[in-house]
Design a protein around this motif. Structure first.
Motif, PDB file in Angstrom:
ATOM      1  N   PHE A 264      36.462  46.593  40.167  1.00 15.86           N
ATOM      2  CA  PHE A 264      36.355  45.868  41.250  1.00 15.86           C
ATOM      3  C   PHE A 264      36.882  46.780  42.558  1.00 15.86           C
ATOM      4  O   PHE A 264      37.711  47.314  42.104  1.00 15.86           O
ATOM      5  N   ASN A 265      36.228  46.374  43.503  1.00 14.57           N
ATOM      6  CA  ASN A 265      36.721  47.344  44.682  1.00 14.57           C
ATOM      7  C   ASN A 265      38.262  46.478  45.072  1.00 14.57           C
ATOM      8  O   ASN A 265      39.012  47.173  45.514  1.00 14.57           O
ATOM      9  N   ALA A 266      38.248  45.035  44.823  1.00 14.25           N
ATOM     10  CA  ALA A 266      39.343  44.538  45.223  1.00 14.25           C
ATOM     11  C   ALA A 266      39.549  43.097  44.298  1.00 14.25           C
ATOM     12  O   ALA A 266      38.834  42.767  43.916  1.00 14.25           O
ATOM     13  N   VAL A 267      41.010  43.029  43.966  1.00 11.44           N
ATOM     14  CA  VAL A 267      41.247  41.980  43.139  1.00 11.44           C
ATOM     15  C   VAL A 267      42.343  41.129  44.028  1.00 11.44           C
ATOM     16  O   VAL A 267      43.219  41.725  44.429  1.00 11.44           O
ATOM     17  N   VAL A 268      42.301  39.930  44.300  1.00  3.87           N
ATOM     18  CA  VAL A 268      42.983  39.001  44.921  1.00  3.87           C
ATOM     19  C   VAL A 268      43.633  37.980  44.099  1.00  3.87           C
ATOM     20  O   VAL A 268      42.989  37.136  43.577  1.00  3.87           O
ATOM     21  N   VAL A 269      44.897  38.175  44.080  1.00  5.93           N
ATOM     22  CA  VAL A 269      45.508  37.333  43.011  1.00  5.93           C
ATOM     23  C   VAL A 269      46.294  36.028  44.120  1.00  5.93           C
ATOM     24  O   VAL A 269      46.884  36.384  44.854  1.00  5.93           O
ATOM     25  N   LEU A 270      45.872  34.641  43.592  1.00  2.00           N
ATOM     26  CA  LEU A 270      46.168  33.658  44.430  1.00  2.00           C
ATOM     27  C   LEU A 270      47.510  32.930  44.158  1.00  2.00           C
ATOM     28  O   LEU A 270      47.592  31.846  44.719  1.00  2.00           O
ATOM     29  N   CYS A 271      48.332  33.331  43.113  1.00  2.00           N
ATOM     30  CA  CYS A 271      49.481  32.552  42.673  1.00  2.00           C
ATOM     31  C   CYS A 271      50.290  33.751  41.684  1.00  2.00           C
ATOM     32  O   CYS A 271      50.028  34.653  41.213  1.00  2.00           O
ATOM     33  N   ASP A 272      51.650  32.985  41.631  1.00  2.00           N
ATOM     34  CA  ASP A 272      52.419  33.817  41.085  1.00  2.00           C
ATOM     35  C   ASP A 272      52.084  34.051  39.368  1.00  2.00           C
ATOM     36  O   ASP A 272      52.366  34.910  38.789  1.00  2.00           O
ATOM     37  N   LYS A 273      51.888  33.128  38.788  1.00  2.00           N
ATOM     38  CA  LYS A 273      51.535  32.852  37.490  1.00  2.00           C
ATOM     39  C   LYS A 273      50.331  33.914  37.110  1.00  2.00           C
ATOM     40  O   LYS A 273      50.413  34.374  36.124  1.00  2.00           O
ATOM     41  N   ALA A 274      49.371  33.772  37.903  1.00  2.00           N
ATOM     42  CA  ALA A 274      48.330  34.819  37.708  1.00  2.00           C
ATOM     43  C   ALA A 274      48.915  36.362  38.000  1.00  2.00           C
ATOM     44  O   ALA A 274      48.179  37.133  37.107  1.00  2.00           O
ATOM     45  N   GLN A 275      49.715  36.527  38.835  1.00  2.00           N
ATOM     46  CA  GLN A 275      49.956  37.697  38.980  1.00  2.00           C
ATOM     47  C   GLN A 275      50.570  38.313  37.779  1.00  2.00           C
ATOM     48  O   GLN A 275      50.257  39.492  37.555  1.00  2.00           O
ATOM     49  N   GLN A 276      51.331  37.528  37.169  1.00  2.00           N
ATOM     50  CA  GLN A 276      51.796  38.166  35.923  1.00  2.00           C
ATOM     51  C   GLN A 276      50.657  38.348  34.948  1.00  2.00           C
ATOM     52  O   GLN A 276      50.629  39.552  34.285  1.00  2.00           O
ATOM     53  N   ALA A 277      49.928  37.618  34.872  1.00  2.00           N
ATOM     54  CA  ALA A 277      48.640  37.624  33.829  1.00  2.00           C
ATOM     55  C   ALA A 277      47.872  38.941  34.253  1.00  2.00           C
ATOM     56  O   ALA A 277      47.270  39.402  33.440  1.00  2.00           O
ATOM     57  N   CYS A 278      47.877  39.145  35.575  1.00  2.00           N
ATOM     58  CA  CYS A 278      47.034  39.976  36.132  1.00  2.00           C
ATOM     59  C   CYS A 278      47.460  41.554  35.724  1.00  2.00           C
ATOM     60  O   CYS A 278      46.706  42.386  35.465  1.00  2.00           O
ATOM     61  N   ARG A 279      48.797  41.484  35.498  1.00  2.00           N
ATOM     62  CA  ARG A 279      49.268  43.141  35.141  1.00  2.00           C
ATOM     63  C   ARG A 279      48.592  43.362  33.736  1.00  2.00           C
ATOM     64  O   ARG A 279      48.719  44.493  33.497  1.00  2.00           O
TER      65      ARG A 279
END
Length: 140
Positions: A75-90
Motif C-alpha cells: 500500500f502507498n499508505a496505511v492509516v491506523v485509527l486506534c492504539d490497539k490496531a497500532q500494536q497489531a499493525c506492527r
C-alpha cells in the motif's frame, strides 16, 4: 497515473476504518483506492452506516475484513485509527510507503449517534489535510 492504494486499520473494522475507506473514496476516489481492515473484525456498526449516509457518503461495498486478508500486499499508505490496531499493525505482513497514526476515539464505546458523527468529522478533517499535502507533493 495509477491510483495510490490506502489501507485504513482499526481493531474491529466496524466504525472508524470503514469511515476512512468510505470518506477517501468520496473525497478522492479518482486518485486513490481505499480499503479497510481490522485486527479483530466485527460486523459494520449500524450507526457507522447511518452517519455516512446522513452526510451523503456511499456505503456501497463496505464490509469488515481481517488484517490477514491483506498480508503480503503493498500500500502507498496505511492509516491506523486506534492504539490497539497500532500494536497489531506492527505484526502485519504487508508493506507500505507511509504509515499514519490517527488515534480517533471509538464511537462504539460511547454508543450515541453524535459520537459516530464526531469520529466521521475528525477523520474527514485529517483526510482533507493529508490530501492537501499529497496534492502539493504530487505537483513538486
Amino acid at each position: 497515473m495509477a491510483k495510490q492504494r490506502v489501507l485504513f486499520l482499526c481493531n474491529a473494522n466496524a466504525a472508524r476504518s470503514l469511515m476512512g475507506e468510505a470518506l477517501l473514496r468520496h473525497m478522492a476516489g479518482d486518485r486513490f483506492e481505499a480499503y479497510s481492515a481490522g485486527s479483530e473484525p466485527d460486523t459494520p456498526a449500524a450507526m457507522t452506516l447511518a452517519a455516512l449516509k446522513k452526510q451523503g457518503i456511499s456505503t456501497e461495498g463496505l464490509a469488515s475484513q481481517s488484517l490477514d486478508d491483506f498480508a503480503g500486499e503493498h500500500f502507498n499508505a496505511v492509516v491506523v485509527l486506534c492504539d490497539k490496531a497500532q500494536q497489531a499493525c506492527r505484526d502485519w505482513q504487508g508493506e507500505s510507503d507511509e504509515h499514519l497514526y490517527w488515534d480517533i476515539r471509538d464511537p462504539r464505546l460511547i454508543g450515541r449517534a453524535d459520537a459516530y458523527e464526531q469520529a466521521l468529522n475528525e477523520i474527514r478533517h485529517r483526510l482533507s489535510l493529508w490530501l492537501q499535502i499529497k496534492a502539493r507533493d504530487d505537483q513538486a
